[in-house]
Design a protein around this motif. Structure first.
Motif, PDB file in Angstrom:
ATOM      1  N   PRO A  38      21.239   8.006  64.775  1.00  0.00           N
ATOM      2  CA  PRO A  38      21.516   6.777  65.582  1.00  0.00           C
ATOM      3  C   PRO A  38      20.773   6.915  66.689  1.00  0.00           C
ATOM      4  CG  PRO A  38      23.340   8.386  65.780  1.00  0.00           C
ATOM      5  CD  PRO A  38      22.335   8.926  64.772  1.00  0.00           C
ATOM      6  N   ALA A  39      20.582   5.601  67.566  1.00  0.00           N
ATOM      7  CA  ALA A  39      19.883   5.725  68.525  1.00  0.00           C
ATOM      8  C   ALA A  39      20.382   6.217  69.798  1.00  0.00           C
ATOM      9  CB  ALA A  39      19.439   4.036  68.902  1.00  0.00           C
ATOM     10  N   PRO A  40      19.726   6.883  70.747  1.00  0.00           N
ATOM     11  CA  PRO A  40      20.401   7.534  71.893  1.00  0.00           C
ATOM     12  C   PRO A  40      20.916   6.661  72.723  1.00  0.00           C
ATOM     13  CG  PRO A  40      18.032   8.378  71.697  1.00  0.00           C
ATOM     14  CD  PRO A  40      18.140   7.295  70.860  1.00  0.00           C
ATOM     15  N   GLU A  41      22.152   6.982  73.523  1.00  0.00           N
ATOM     16  CA  GLU A  41      22.787   6.263  74.501  1.00  0.00           C
ATOM     17  C   GLU A  41      22.654   6.526  75.903  1.00  0.00           C
ATOM     18  OE1 GLU A  41      27.613   5.609  75.700  1.00  0.00           O
ATOM     19  OE2 GLU A  41      27.125   6.782  73.841  1.00  0.00           O
ATOM     20  N   LYS A  42      22.324   5.689  76.510  1.00  0.00           N
ATOM     21  CA  LYS A  42      21.935   6.007  77.699  1.00  0.00           C
ATOM     22  C   LYS A  42      23.275   6.296  78.775  1.00  0.00           C
ATOM     23  CE  LYS A  42      20.015   4.139  82.329  1.00  0.00           C
ATOM     24  NZ  LYS A  42      19.209   3.173  82.946  1.00  0.00           N
ATOM     25  N   VAL A  43      23.277   7.134  79.328  1.00  0.00           N
ATOM     26  CA  VAL A  43      24.467   7.322  80.057  1.00  0.00           C
ATOM     27  C   VAL A  43      24.686   7.127  81.587  1.00  0.00           C
ATOM     28  CG1 VAL A  43      26.264   9.308  80.798  1.00  0.00           C
ATOM     29  CG2 VAL A  43      25.089   9.503  78.656  1.00  0.00           C
ATOM     30  N   THR A  44      23.395   7.519  82.225  1.00  0.00           N
ATOM     31  CA  THR A  44      23.379   7.147  83.785  1.00  0.00           C
ATOM     32  C   THR A  44      21.985   7.552  84.180  1.00  0.00           C
ATOM     33  OG1 THR A  44      24.344   7.492  85.684  1.00  0.00           O
ATOM     34  CG2 THR A  44      24.161   9.537  84.437  1.00  0.00           C
ATOM     35  N   SER A  45      21.821   7.065  85.437  1.00  0.00           N
ATOM     36  CA  SER A  45      20.453   7.367  86.158  1.00  0.00           C
ATOM     37  C   SER A  45      20.857   7.698  87.499  1.00  0.00           C
ATOM     38  CB  SER A  45      19.655   6.348  85.940  1.00  0.00           C
ATOM     39  OG  SER A  45      18.191   6.738  86.300  1.00  0.00           O
ATOM     40  N   VAL A  46      20.044   8.934  87.896  1.00  0.00           N
ATOM     41  CA  VAL A  46      20.663   9.236  89.352  1.00  0.00           C
ATOM     42  C   VAL A  46      18.860  10.002  89.969  1.00  0.00           C
ATOM     43  CG1 VAL A  46      21.610  10.757  91.047  1.00  0.00           C
ATOM     44  CG2 VAL A  46      22.881   9.686  89.122  1.00  0.00           C
ATOM     45  N   GLU A  47      18.591   9.234  91.045  1.00  0.00           N
ATOM     46  CA  GLU A  47      17.545   9.843  91.831  1.00  0.00           C
ATOM     47  C   GLU A  47      16.342  10.082  90.887  1.00  0.00           C
ATOM     48  OE1 GLU A  47      19.977  11.368  95.367  1.00  0.00           O
ATOM     49  OE2 GLU A  47      18.247  12.383  95.025  1.00  0.00           O
ATOM     50  N   GLY A  48      15.794   9.104  89.857  1.00  0.00           N
ATOM     51  CA  GLY A  48      14.670   9.383  88.960  1.00  0.00           C
ATOM     52  C   GLY A  48      15.286  10.106  87.640  1.00  0.00           C
TER      53      GLY A  48
END
Length: 923
Positions: A38-48
């Motif tokens: 399956p395609a990866p799931e984005k969880v979060t993004s912090v400071e790049g």
């Protein structure tokens, strides 16, 4: 290797790799391309940094940074010594070693890693094991690194034959640690402080467990924890995020999610009910005092305040312990060690004492300074200084992508990578009341481990809270905007020369300036002063070295403490010192502060005040250091060998001195000698300066010329020439009692300089013999096959001025194996001399050697140092390009001929130092 607590910074996470059946030697690797994922799931993004989760549970962190042409791959498994059971101590660390022993698809991971031409290693700690590699950026290199990690996650051999040889290597690493009285004492204190929790055990494990580990249990441990749902993969550097994520999903996503369930560790340490003590008695070193205290887990909201309290107490030179013990000459140095952990943790404070000191008085002073903060509360000035230092360190780490990637491993182990940034924010917000409260709560007698035990009628106990819900703390955390990226810099010699501006100041100082956009606007600079003649610099004792050591200890307008505070305020790292032939300064700071930092450095070099108190402290510190070193096998062996091959006579500024001779010179030194030396010799008329990073070249050139361009030495300068001493082969064995680890040191003087026709060929032959990351003739035989040494290798160093060079070889080992070690070492050299190196071996080594040189040019500090040195030599980077071309064109016949011409194994000089009189294991 195992991580060592002393190497971890007090900045919490800063820096001083199941369910399905295991694949054994006969197993076939599962295809990583056939299984639909399956395609990866984005969880979060912090400071790049962006986190994704694959279908099998693997967490993936992507951190694009195009400022340097490098990539870093770091995989962290959330398993360490905390998960080990009875009889399994050291298993996590031993497993780390065995993951370098291969899979059916990758039979030699060290060869694969070496071929990338970068830096690679693994480490084990209480709550995690990590493997990292940094290498020149390319899609091919990235796929090689990721494919290796995906393969050895579930297909490593973990075979009996590999365990048999690697066990002795790990045991040798254990014995190396046993040589260090300070490290042993710290471990003993921690083991006494913990009754039940595995944090009381050293990650290296018990020697008996290392020797008798059961291979089925080790394989089961591997199958249990080395699985995608228990790992965090970080890929950083010059990457295309989308392409990298697709490649990661392709290589890792086909690994099945394990069916097993990981059990949570539940052992909680009971409240300590009184002071505890331990005494260690060993040969060598100097007296040491340690006081340890239980503290909260690294994720606890109070942990940042505890860290600030620790800095206020233990910082040098402004900390309370330094003032109470070092300034009063009760101790030569103080230190602290804070352990970053997932569960309730531990901190130790220590003091190194002079050899003749009594421990009673200094111990009382140490404990009083730590535990009586209620009667001597912390001040706002102390808190501001602690915050400034901590946040300055954070900025420097976060602006260096490779360092940040490793630092995040500690945060992952403590619960989540975002804790790294959350800890920074919590430190900024900590109040004086917070810091005072936690100091009084945890730094008290009933929570202390040191000295002796005393019964107490009314125990005053500290209840340390368990780790909180980390995900609740970080789930909505967004952090700050990412740090501004630098330019995609081409680090080829031609481009470096094209981008570099060179100048000469009015007094003759030479400069080289390479401006470029860097991440976080970092800039590195190197300044070297050269002065004196051989005659004028002879028979001056320790005065020149001590004068260099005093440069950072006070100026006409700043005390030592003020210099440290100013450096922290400017977000600068300044390393400054000198000896009889010159002085050297290394600087790392940010663009906006570079002028102020250079001005501060000029003040330190030109206007040192030589405070009498600091002179006495410096002498005491160096005496203590030499007292500690004089019984260490490595020091004993290298001093004996260096004295034997040195061509410089007594009184020469290059005379080789033993620790005892150095101590004698330190005791005889007078403050007025230091002042006179500085007045007579210091000047910048033969200096070189280089800067690499984010700065305005015209502004820096003008500033350097203004600060140093009118400064000339009162004495003439004539470089002391290099000399080569003809020696007969030496075979010497020196006894160092009560040392579990021995040192083998061999030297071969060679008449060659780096401009000679054979220099490139011999340099490459040495790389094949003993260079590279665990991939060389010596490493293959002595470490991998025979399992005799944790550290073995060789080096080659040639002068740029005269035909003076030195080849050296070294190894650490158990002293009972002295005969086996030397025989194996000499057999490797003899085989290379008679049989030569092979074509495939040459091609692999050539690629790794060239890529290693390439990545070194991306390190701004090292590049600034090279540019500065080349100014003195009258060279440009064209010299490096020529060496690379010559190495690229070398044939195997040329390499073998150079090795045979310049290195005769029968003429080696060898010194061995160790406790060769000790009983053999099991007797």
């Amino acid at each position: 290797m195992r991580a060592t607590a002393l190497a971890l910074s007090t900045l919490l996470f800063a820096l001083p790799a199941f369910g399905q059946p295991a694949a054994h030697a006969s197993a076939k690797p599962v295809s990583l391309r056939r299984r639909p994922v399956p395609a990866p799931e984005k969880v979060t993004s912090v400071e790049g940094i962006t986190e994704y989760r694959l279908g099998n549970g693997l967490r993936v962190l992507l951190f694009p940074d195009g400022s340097k042409p490098t990539m870093t791959v770091n995989i962290t498994y959330l398993v360490g010594s905390r998960q080990e059971n009875y009889g399994e101590t050291g298993m996590a660390h031993l497993l780390e070693h065995l993951l370098f022993k291969g899979t059916p698809t990758h039979p030699d991971p060290t060869k694969t890693l070496t071929s990338l031409g970068g830096r690679a290693n693994g480490s084990t700690w209480y709550d995690r094991t990590n493997y990292f590699v940094s290498f020149p950026a390319s899609e091919g290199n990235l796929e090689v690194a990721l494919r290796l990690e995906a393969d050895r996650m579930v297909h490593s051999f973990i075979a009996r034959k590999d365990l048999d040889s690697e066990m002795t290597v790990v045991r040798n690493e254990f014995e190396s640690g046993e040589n260090d009285p300070e490290g042993v004492t710290l471990q003993r204190v921690q083991s006494v402080a913990f009754d039940w929790h595995n944090y009381g055990k050293d990650t290296i494990g018990a020697k008996s467990d290392i020797e008798h580990v059961d291979i089925p249990r080790l394989q089961a441990f591997y199958r249990q924890y080395y699985q995608p749902d228990n790992a965090v993969l970080l890929v950083a550097g010059r990457i295309d995020a989308a392409q990298t994520l697709a490649l990661v999903n392709q290589l890792f996503g086909s690994i099945p999610r394990p069916k097993r369930t990981l059990e949570r560790t539940y052992t909680a340490e009971p409240i300590q009910d009184g002071e505890r003590s331990v005494t260690v008695r060993r040969v060598g070193g100097t007296p040491l005092l340690v006081a340890g205290y239980h503290i909260p887990a690294s994720s606890d909201p109070d942990a940042p305040s505890v860290g600030l309290a620790i800095r206020i107490l233990a910082n040098t030179p402004s900390g309370r312990l330094h003032r109470a013990l070092v300034d009063t000459k009760l101790a030569s140095a103080v230190f602290e060690q804070q352990v970053s952990t997932l569960e309730p943790s531990f901190v130790t404070f220590g003091a190194n004492l002079p050899a003749s000191a009594k421990v009673g008085g200094p111990l009382d002073v140490l404990l009083n300074a730590i535990e009586h903060t209620s009667t001597a509360p912390f001040t706002a000035v102390e808190l501001d200084r602690a915050k400034s230092e901590a946040l300055s360190q954070f900025d420097l780490i976060s602006n260096e992508t490779a360092s940040l990637a490793i630092a995040l491993s500690e945060a992952m182990a403590a619960g989540d990578w975002r804790l790294f940034f959350l800890d920074r924010d919590r430190r900024e917000k900590a109040t004086l009341a917070d810091v005072q409260r936690v100091a009084e709560r945890y730094f008290k007698l009933s929570n202390r481990t040191v000295g002796i035990y005393l019964p107490t009628e009314n125990p005053d106990r500290s209840e340390v809270p368990l780790a909180g819900d980390v995900m609740a703390m970080v789930q909505d955390y967004r952090g700050r905007p990412p740090v501004e990226q630098g330019e995609a810099f081409d680090a080829s010699p031609a481009n470096i020369d094209a981008r570099t501006t060179r100048f000469t100041a009015p007094n003759g100082l030479k400069g080289a300036l390479l401006p470029k956009k860097t991440k976080g606007t970092l800039v590195s600079a190197e300044l070297t002063l050269r002065f004196g003649t051989e005659a004028a610099l002879s028979n001056l004792g320790q005065a020149p070295s001590l004068a260099g050591g005093m440069l950072s200890r006070g100026t006409a307008t700043h005390t030592r403490e003020q210099l440290t505070d100013e450096s922290d305020r400017l977000k600068a790292q300044i390393s400054i010192g000198g000896n009889a032939e010159g002085a050297h300064v290394s600087i790392t700071t940010v663009r906006e502060n570079l002028p102020a930092v250079l001005t501060l450095v000029a003040e330190m070099l030109r206007q040192p005040s030589f405070p009498a108190k600091e002179f006495e402290l410096l002498v005491g510190e160096r005496i203590t250091q030499n007292e500690e070193a004089k019984t260490e096998p490595q020091t004993v062996a290298t001093v004996a060998m260096d004295k034997y091959v040195s061509p410089y006579l007594s009184g020469s500024p290059r005379e080789v001195k033993s620790p005892d001779e150095t101590i004698s010179g330190l005791k005889a030194a007078k403050l007025e000698q230091l002042q006179a030396f500085h007045h007579a010799f210091y000047g910048a008329d033969h200096a070189t300066f280089a800067a690499v990073g984010d700065f305005d070249a015209a502004e820096v050139q003008a500033l350097v010329s203004r600060l140093f361009g009118d400064w000339k030495s009162a004495q003439p300068y004539v470089r002391i020439p290099g000399r080569l001493k003809s020696v007969k082969p030496l075979d010497q064995q020196l006894l160092t009692p009560d040392k579990a680890n021995a040192y083998f040191y061999s030297v071969y003087p060679i008449a060659m300089q780096d401009t000679d026709a054979d220099y490139a060929a011999f340099s490459l032959s040495n790389w094949l013999l003993g260079g590279g990351f665990l991939k060389s003739r010596l490493a293959d035989r002595v470490r991998k096959t025979d399992g005799l040494s944790y550290g073995v290798g060789s080096g080659f160093f040639a002068s740029s001025r005269e035909p003076v060079a030195r080849w050296l070889g070294y190894a650490i080992y158990n002293p009972t194996n002295v005969g086996k070690l030397e025989a194996a070492f000499r057999e490797v050299l003899a085989s290379a001399n008679t049989g030569g190196f092979g074509k495939e071996e040459l091609e692999d080594g050539r690629k790794a050697w060239l890529q290693n040189r390439e990545i070194s040019r991306t390190q701004d500090g090292a590049l600034a140092g090279k540019l500065s040195n080349y100014l003195d030599l009258g060279r440009t980077m064209a010299f490096d390009a020529d060496i690379d071309r010559r190495v690229q064109a070398l044939s195997v016949e040329q390499v073998n001929a150079a090795f045979r011409k310049y290195l005769d194994p029968a003429q080696l000089s060898v010194v061995k130092a160790g406790d060769f009189a000790a009983k053999k294991p099991g007797t």
